[in-house]
Design a protein around this motif. Structure first.
Motif: not given
Length: 410
Positions: A111-118, A146-152
């Motif tokens: 979780c810490t790694k994911a948060e740092k990676e955004g 990661k990013g701003n994609a709307n996956v829906n």
């Protein structure tokens, strides 16, 4: 007025609210609980969700069963061994693994790694999780975005093909993307690989269409490395998606698994160029099993990278792709700013059998020819002739896989 909730059930209650309406959940927390405790709870729940995926013997299917039985990922790890063993699919080794503290430490680090990676983590119970994947049995329970994609997004098209794309294939791919750029709420998906994939992403950036790269590695491990620059640009107009934990290197089995996500996300899959064997045809086969609309760009007879597309068309696993206009007509999509106005059907000139066929298709979005024959009690030999006549009149459309639909439905 909210019902009286026993304190021991409060966390589960708020979590259920949170998965449906964040604002409502926050209101409840403000009214009954300290907001800092709620933030701590959600952070803890995220850690337990990750821990499920890291636990030996717990795959995606068992994760769904465990959450269904226990109410949340947090409660799974707080359930006693005896009760865990009563859950279908949980044996002694799995129960012991769920009670291990080591997995929780690894999950906290993840979780810490994911948060740092955004990177945003999407669990299958979250409202932001891709809705199209929720209907698929083998969909991953946890995704990293990661990013701003709307996956829906309202419309999602996947474009795949060979890594050894020809100049013709690249040209067609760019033309397809340019054509799709004229539609609202469009997301274009591909696999970030060489050839057709990267051509798709580059064209999407060129025509400012959001594009999503589905990866066979951790979201922080762009493969091939030569595409890091394009991947970085995609974060502003789309993003990167994977089911694999941070730091995961790409391995051969991960690519077919990645393809099921591409197929599951898409409303329509377009195969531009493909050899008789390869990842693009695997994706097409998976999409067929998911009942997705598939289109293939036909190519020259004898051309290595047209054999796959031609085979898909020959075996009725894909419709012939001739233009974006034809495809969007089949999908019943409208261009930006154009309201839908389906024409009324004039049935006066039709025979009784033809009227019956049209009536059945009005009640069902699409039907197999065998199903039409059974429900109409018209023999297949006669029905095939009726369907051809209706198609020539522009009233119905034939679909891949011997399916039929009203022309105005697509």
């Amino acid at each position: 007025m909210l019902p009286c909730i026993p304190p021991r059930n409060f966390i589960t209650f708020v979590e259920q609210l949170y998965s449906k309406s964040i604002s409502t959940a926050l209101w409840v927390v403000h009214a009954f609980w300290d907001i800092s405790k709620f933030a701590s709870f959600m952070s803890e729940e995220q850690m337990y969700r990750v821990a499920l995926g890291l636990t030996s013997g717990v795959g995606d299917k068992l994760t769904k069963i465990l959450v269904s039985y226990c109410g949340s990922a947090t409660e799974v790890f707080k359930t006693k061994r005896g009760k865990l063993l009563k859950i279908p699919g949980v044996g002694p080794k799995t129960a012991d693994a769920l009670l291990s503290k080591q997995t929780l430490l690894e999950a906290e680090e993840e979780c810490t790694k994911a948060e740092k990676e955004g990177a945003l983590m999407l669990f299958f119970t979250d409202t932001d999780y891709p809705q199209r994947l929720k209907t698929i049995d083998d969909a991953p329970t946890l995704l990293y975005l990661k990013g701003n994609a709307n996956v829906n997004a309202q419309k999602i098209v996947a474009i795949v093909g060979t890594r050894s794309a020809t100049s013709y294939g690249k040209k067609i791919t760019e033309e397809i993307v340019e054509g799709l750029s004229h539609f609202d709420s469009m997301l274009i998906v591909s696999g970030l690989a060489y050839g057709i994939d990267i051509t798709t992403h580059k064209a999407a950036l060129k025509y400012t269409v959001p594009t999503l790269g589905v990866m066979a590695a951790g979201v922080d491990v762009v493969y091939p490395a030569a595409h890091k620059g394009i991947a970085g640009q995609m974060l502003a107009e789309g993003g990167l998606l994977t089911e694999y934990p941070m730091g995961t290197k790409p391995e051969a089995p991960y690519f077919p698994a990645r393809n099921r996500i591409i197929a599951g996300l898409a409303d329509a899959l377009i195969v531009v160029e493909a050899a008789i064997k390869g990842g693009a045809l695997i994706t097409a086969d998976i999409a067929n099993s998911y009942n997705k609309d598939i289109f293939a760009v036909p190519g020259n007879v004898g051309s290595t990278y047209s054999e796959g597309c031609n085979r898909l068309i020959q075996t009725h696993k894909a419709g012939i792709f001739t233009s974006v206009q034809d495809m969007v007509f089949m999908m019943n999509w409208e261009k930006k700013g154009l309201p839908k106005a389906p024409p009324l059907l004039d049935l006066s000139a039709l025979s009784e059998e033809e009227k019956l066929v049209v009536s059945l298709l009005q009640q069902n979005k699409e039907m197999l020819i065998d199903e039409l024959s059974w429900k109409s009690q018209v023999p297949v030999s006669l029905l095939a002739s009726l369907l051809l006549g209706l198609e020539l009149q522009g009233m119905i459309k034939s679909m891949p896989g011997k399916k039929y639909t009203l022309a105005q439905n697509r």
